[in-house]
Design a protein around this motif. Structure first.
Motif, short mmCIF file in Angstrom:
data_model
loop_
_atom_site.label_atom_id
_atom_site.label_comp_id
_atom_site.label_asym_id
_atom_site.label_seq_id
_atom_site.Cartn_x
_atom_site.Cartn_y
_atom_site.Cartn_z
N ASP A 30 37.96 42.73 30.54
CA ASP A 30 39.17 42.28 29.84
C ASP A 30 40.04 43.45 29.36
O ASP A 30 41.22 43.27 29.08
N THR A 31 39.45 44.64 29.27
CA THR A 31 40.21 45.80 28.82
C THR A 31 40.89 46.54 29.98
O THR A 31 41.61 47.50 29.75
N TYR A 32 40.65 46.09 31.20
CA TYR A 32 41.23 46.76 32.37
C TYR A 32 42.65 46.28 32.60
O TYR A 32 42.91 45.08 32.61
N ALA A 33 43.54 47.20 32.85
CA ALA A 33 44.92 46.85 33.22
C ALA A 33 44.99 46.87 34.74
O ALA A 33 44.88 47.93 35.35
N SER A 34 45.14 45.70 35.34
CA SER A 34 45.13 45.63 36.79
C SER A 34 46.04 44.51 37.27
O SER A 34 46.06 43.42 36.70
N ASP A 35 46.78 44.80 38.33
CA ASP A 35 47.66 43.79 38.93
C ASP A 35 46.99 43.08 40.09
O ASP A 35 47.64 42.33 40.81
N TYR A 36 45.71 43.33 40.30
CA TYR A 36 45.01 42.75 41.44
C TYR A 36 43.62 42.31 40.99
O TYR A 36 43.12 42.75 39.95
N PRO A 37 42.99 41.44 41.77
CA PRO A 37 41.65 40.97 41.39
C PRO A 37 40.63 42.11 41.43
O PRO A 37 40.81 43.10 42.14
N ILE A 38 39.55 41.92 40.68
CA ILE A 38 38.50 42.94 40.61
C ILE A 38 37.16 42.30 40.94
O ILE A 38 36.82 41.23 40.44
N SER A 39 36.41 42.98 41.80
CA SER A 39 35.03 42.59 42.12
C SER A 39 34.08 43.58 41.47
O SER A 39 34.45 44.71 41.16
N LEU A 40 32.86 43.13 41.29
CA LEU A 40 31.81 43.99 40.77
C LEU A 40 30.84 44.30 41.91
O LEU A 40 30.43 43.40 42.64
N VAL B 34 36.07 38.41 40.85
CA VAL B 34 36.25 37.48 41.97
C VAL B 34 34.96 37.36 42.76
O VAL B 34 34.67 36.28 43.30
N GLN B 35 34.21 38.43 42.85
CA GLN B 35 32.88 38.40 43.46
C GLN B 35 32.00 39.40 42.71
O GLN B 35 32.49 40.36 42.14
N VAL B 36 30.70 39.14 42.77
CA VAL B 36 29.72 40.06 42.23
C VAL B 36 28.78 40.39 43.38
O VAL B 36 27.91 39.60 43.74
N TRP B 37 29.01 41.54 44.00
CA TRP B 37 28.25 41.96 45.17
C TRP B 37 27.01 42.73 44.75
O TRP B 37 27.07 43.62 43.91
N PHE B 38 25.88 42.37 45.36
CA PHE B 38 24.62 43.07 45.14
C PHE B 38 24.28 43.80 46.43
O PHE B 38 24.21 43.18 47.50
N LEU B 39 24.09 45.09 46.34
CA LEU B 39 23.82 45.94 47.49
C LEU B 39 22.41 46.50 47.33
O LEU B 39 22.09 47.11 46.31
N SER B 40 21.55 46.26 48.34
CA SER B 40 20.17 46.69 48.21
C SER B 40 19.55 46.91 49.58
O SER B 40 19.95 46.29 50.57
N ARG B 41 18.58 47.77 49.61
CA ARG B 41 17.74 47.90 50.80
C ARG B 41 16.67 46.82 50.70
O ARG B 41 16.50 46.19 49.67
N ASP B 42 15.91 46.67 51.81
CA ASP B 42 14.84 45.68 51.78
C ASP B 42 13.71 46.09 52.71
O ASP B 42 13.64 45.62 53.84
#
Length: 162
Positions: free
Chosen positions: A102-112, A141-149
């Motif tokens: 909420d503290t980010y100033a952005s004109d576009y969507p943000i993913s994690l 907009v999305q919460v991406w999880f990046l992992s090896r397996d």
């Protein structure tokens, strides 16, 4: 820029590049990294010229594992690890990042983007306990999880779809 800040930027750059590579192999709308910055950590552009911010965090089992993996620990042994504790830390990372967006100033969507840096657990371990994962509240907009397996190949999953 201090050494720790440069190390953080390098880790973030590596994570977003790995994720973009996986994303581009699986989607027609290709992504590219435009630049890195703070809040959000990266700005990417898709093939339709749309911008998206990416906030990046790294998941470690605990602070001692992070120190060991980053070469800052005086010890080279670690306690027994259980996947539930890693998921607890994953949930904590999501909540912390949600509280800051909420503290980010952005004109576009943000993913994690959350990169699992813990070598003890992979994607299948996380999916086996997916019922314990905190459900993101829609701030990203999305919460991406990046992992090896279990091998050297990286996998990516949108946690928002669980």
């Amino acid at each position: 820029m201090t050494t720790n800040n440069q190390e953080k930027r390098d880790l973030e750059r590596a994570a977003v590049k790995i994720w973009i590579d996986i994303y581009n192999r699986n989607h027609d709308n290709k992504l590219r990294l435009l630049y890195q910055r703070e809040r959000p950590d990266a700005v990417i552009q898709d093939s339709r010229q749309r911008l998206m911010g990416v906030e990046i965090t790294h998941l470690f089992y605990d602070s001692e594992e992070a120190k060991m993996l980053l070469g800052r620990s005086q010890t080279n042994t670690h306690s027994n690890e259980v996947v539930e504790m890693l998921v607890k830390e994953l949930n904590n990372r999501i909540r912390i990042k949600e509280s800051k967006i909420d503290t980010y100033a952005s004109d576009y969507p943000i993913s994690l983007l959350i990169r699992n840096a813990s070598p003890a657990f992979g994607m299948s371990d996380i999916l086996a306990v997916k019922h314990l994962i905190y459900k993101p509240r829609g701030k990203f907009v999305q919460v991406w999880f990046l992992s090896r397996d279990g091998n050297n190949e990286w996998l990516s999953l949108d946690l928002s779809t669980l």
